[in-house]
Design an enzyme around this catalytic site. Sequence first.
Site, PDB file in Angstrom:
ATOM      1  N   ASP A 196     -14.026  10.826  31.060  1.00 31.47           N
ATOM      2  CA  ASP A 196     -14.768  10.291  32.560  1.00 31.47           C
ATOM      3  C   ASP A 196     -13.855  10.549  33.303  1.00 31.47           C
ATOM      4  O   ASP A 196     -13.669  11.971  33.524  1.00 31.47           O
ATOM      5  CB  ASP A 196     -14.564   8.766  32.567  1.00 31.47           C
ATOM      6  CG  ASP A 196     -15.924   7.917  33.448  1.00 31.47           C
ATOM      7  OD1 ASP A 196     -15.498   8.231  34.802  1.00 31.47           O
ATOM      8  OD2 ASP A 196     -16.714   7.372  32.094  1.00 31.47           O
ATOM      9  N   ASP A 204      -4.038  -2.630  33.763  1.00 28.35           N
ATOM     10  CA  ASP A 204      -3.836  -3.799  32.077  1.00 28.35           C
ATOM     11  C   ASP A 204      -4.982  -3.180  31.561  1.00 28.35           C
ATOM     12  O   ASP A 204      -5.365  -3.881  30.058  1.00 28.35           O
ATOM     13  CB  ASP A 204      -4.130  -5.345  32.323  1.00 28.35           C
ATOM     14  CG  ASP A 204      -5.877  -5.676  32.632  1.00 28.35           C
ATOM     15  OD1 ASP A 204      -6.090  -4.840  33.040  1.00 28.35           O
ATOM     16  OD2 ASP A 204      -5.810  -6.986  32.936  1.00 28.35           O
ATOM     17  N   HIS A 230     -14.300   5.319  38.764  1.00 33.92           N
ATOM     18  CA  HIS A 230     -16.199   5.486  37.540  1.00 33.92           C
ATOM     19  C   HIS A 230     -14.762   5.133  36.273  1.00 33.92           C
ATOM     20  O   HIS A 230     -15.652   4.043  35.516  1.00 33.92           O
ATOM     21  CB  HIS A 230     -16.247   6.476  37.574  1.00 33.92           C
ATOM     22  CG  HIS A 230     -17.962   6.560  36.598  1.00 33.92           C
ATOM     23  ND1 HIS A 230     -18.123   6.967  35.509  1.00 33.92           N
ATOM     24  CD2 HIS A 230     -18.702   6.261  37.383  1.00 33.92           C
ATOM     25  CE1 HIS A 230     -19.086   6.745  35.294  1.00 33.92           C
ATOM     26  NE2 HIS A 230     -19.851   6.598  35.972  1.00 33.92           N
ATOM     27  N   TYR A 333     -28.981  13.792  21.890  1.00 37.50           N
ATOM     28  CA  TYR A 333     -28.533  13.484  20.720  1.00 37.50           C
ATOM     29  C   TYR A 333     -28.328  13.271  19.303  1.00 37.50           C
ATOM     30  O   TYR A 333     -28.081  11.936  19.725  1.00 37.50           O
ATOM     31  CB  TYR A 333     -27.119  14.659  20.707  1.00 37.50           C
ATOM     32  CG  TYR A 333     -27.240  16.172  21.599  1.00 37.50           C
ATOM     33  CD1 TYR A 333     -27.943  16.660  21.337  1.00 37.50           C
ATOM     34  CD2 TYR A 333     -25.778  16.008  22.205  1.00 37.50           C
ATOM     35  CE1 TYR A 333     -27.718  17.837  22.424  1.00 37.50           C
ATOM     36  CE2 TYR A 333     -25.383  17.236  23.272  1.00 37.50           C
ATOM     37  CZ  TYR A 333     -26.775  17.899  23.025  1.00 37.50           C
ATOM     38  OH  TYR A 333     -26.315  18.875  23.822  1.00 37.50           O
ATOM     39  N   SER A 383     -23.694   3.559  33.170  1.00 38.26           N
ATOM     40  CA  SER A 383     -22.044   4.096  32.857  1.00 38.26           C
ATOM     41  C   SER A 383     -21.728   2.464  32.497  1.00 38.26           C
ATOM     42  O   SER A 383     -20.867   2.992  31.806  1.00 38.26           O
ATOM     43  CB  SER A 383     -21.895   4.875  33.852  1.00 38.26           C
ATOM     44  OG  SER A 383     -22.287   6.082  34.545  1.00 38.26           O
TER      45      SER A 383
END
Length: 733
Positions: A196, A204, A230, A333, A383
């Site tokens: 990412d 944490d 993100h 996939y 996401s």
Amino acid sequence: MKKREMLKRGCAVLVIVAMFGYYCLNGGDVRAAANGTERMLPEDGEAQGADDGTKREQAGNGGNTKDYIVKTSSERSLSKIKDNYSSSDEINENKKDMLEENQLASVELSGLETAILEQDENVVYVEEDAIVEASAASPAGKKAHIKERKRHKMQENRQKKNKSSAEWNVRMIKADKKTNKKEGKPAQRIKVAVLDSGIDWGNDINLAYQVSLVPDEEEMTQIFMDGTGHGTSVASLIAAEDDDIGVTGINSNVDIYSYRVLDDANQAPVSRVVEAIYMAIEKKVNIINMSFGLNTDSETLREAVQAAKEAGILIIAAAGNTGDKGVQYPAAYEDVVAVGAVNKDGLVEDYSAKGEEVELVAPGELVRTTGFVGTEEVTLGTSLAAPQVAAVAALIWQKDTKVSVDFVRGLLNESANLYGRTDEYGNGLVDAEYALSHYNEYKRKYKDNNRKTKQLIAENKSGVTTFEDTGCIEGSWSQSLHDQLVGDSSKICVRAGARFPDFSGKKEFTYGGTEYEYNMGTDKNRVFAGMTVNGWWHGYFATNYIKAVIYAARMGNEINAGRSYTAASNSFDYNGAFYMRQGIGSLYANSEIGWKYILYYIKKNNKNNTNAQNQKNSKGFKKAVLWGMALHAATDTYAHSAQIKSGRIKHTGGYTDADDKTYIGTRYQDAAAVARKIMNKYITKGELTAWDLTVPGNHTVGYELINYQTYMRQADASMSGYKYTYSYSSGSK
């Protein structure tokens, strides 16, 4: 002969003619038209002729160049490719050369060069090094893992408002009653690789490994590794601890392996993603989570995914925010679990990718995550759905790490709650409770030879907990001060400021339709970068780093109050203030060129964020950036001004590397705690003091901070009696 075949043969003839013309007319050197120095790639076994080794600067008559991935049939062929073509330089020096080990290279090629290599018998394939980003893709076809079963009517347990301490999304997938115990003993830890935008240290989340593969980030500060937030959000949903920092993840009994592949624009070329996949394989992780997508198929990416599957790794990816335009790759996939998103009503979101490749769904609306420096964020997207499935997979796998990847994937799918169409819900909504409660039954009945034809456990028709009000609103806030809303753009600006002191060199950019060049210097002339050159921005012990942090924040406050940043000196005596003012002065010079560059950087890297795009060159913006720079200086102190019994921790590599977070890990824990205190003071619009910079308990374990007590007392008269202690035991890895 069919028209398509005729066209294909015609194109091949044209390429051969082009090769012949260039090769023969230039005396055997097809590259001579470009720069007259390089030879055509010889056959395997052919002697390499004399060559000055110069790589081409321009494409010449071959046209403009693009980055391409080339796979060769042998190491020798790959070596010749690398000798004759310029590297794309899309992966920094932290790489492990995994592309090369798999006979791959990302190089710059013109159209002609691409055509020539495609005809070379030593080249397996050539494909564009495409950019991974949120965009539509063509469906790849139904997966074998999508079960042929009928949907049932949704049984709903409607809640007016989520009043539980567990997040609404965790309750919906029934992971709030999970257990990390195995027969009275701690469950086995699972390795989860998160590919990412990076993960900020100190939130944490148990980071077992962290690396950035983004160019020019070989030494990026660990605490602010995540350029966009993100990756940190994704990882927090999987594994954040149950404490007072951010949210609580679904399964903290995992080791997170963080690979920063997405840059500050949340984009990455396929080559960088593939390098990370092979690196994760080398680390023998159990699960790979990829919350990004690609709009076209990539042979290189597909092969890497297959290699991961063959290595016994479960690959989970976001289906994409592409709606009816199709599931993105790598999610499409066969070897990848494609995860779509549902809302608080348990219904698939309009934006969630639809298609026969969707395998599971999880919540993806108004999901609360851990954000920047202990704050929280509420956002949406597939996401965020994918890591929740990864966390549930880890709950299953930790019961027995010896079971196969197909076993874990099979139980995920058979325990899911299917109450919608398979092209939208796949096998249904992931259900942790149902999977774990039927684990033993599934394991008894599990056999490889009947996996595709038989349902081993009863259909999950349990009620789905839905919500009228999730208790979340879009935006973000401090964990300890929920009523103090932190503006989204303000936090983006603080983050930009926290990363800014590591920038140097000339930055060419366009702002407001005008082209600029902001020069932050190099080597000893750097304006902000450099531990010894600009110690005040990097927590270096040669200067009073406590005063430097406070002074940076005070300059921001003065600007925000409508006064000059130089006014901060009126009430604060610091001998490094002159140099700090010089740096800030460079931001104001030439019609505020430096501030314009930071705004350009923010807008370029937050293209889908309306608040970031609307950010102005305001007083509040300047304050946020300077407080971010203060954050950087404060946290750098724990890398650049720490010592152990044998002496200062230096940048010499290995376990004596000052920036190695695994070496005396308590340094980074303390740095993160101080960063959260600074951020809370920013949120409450207070004046930063030396008391805000004290380490927990005024005591450090495993290391000491050089001159810390002295600098504290010098920074604030009220700290004249301040005592700081340290111990050198129990602070290493």
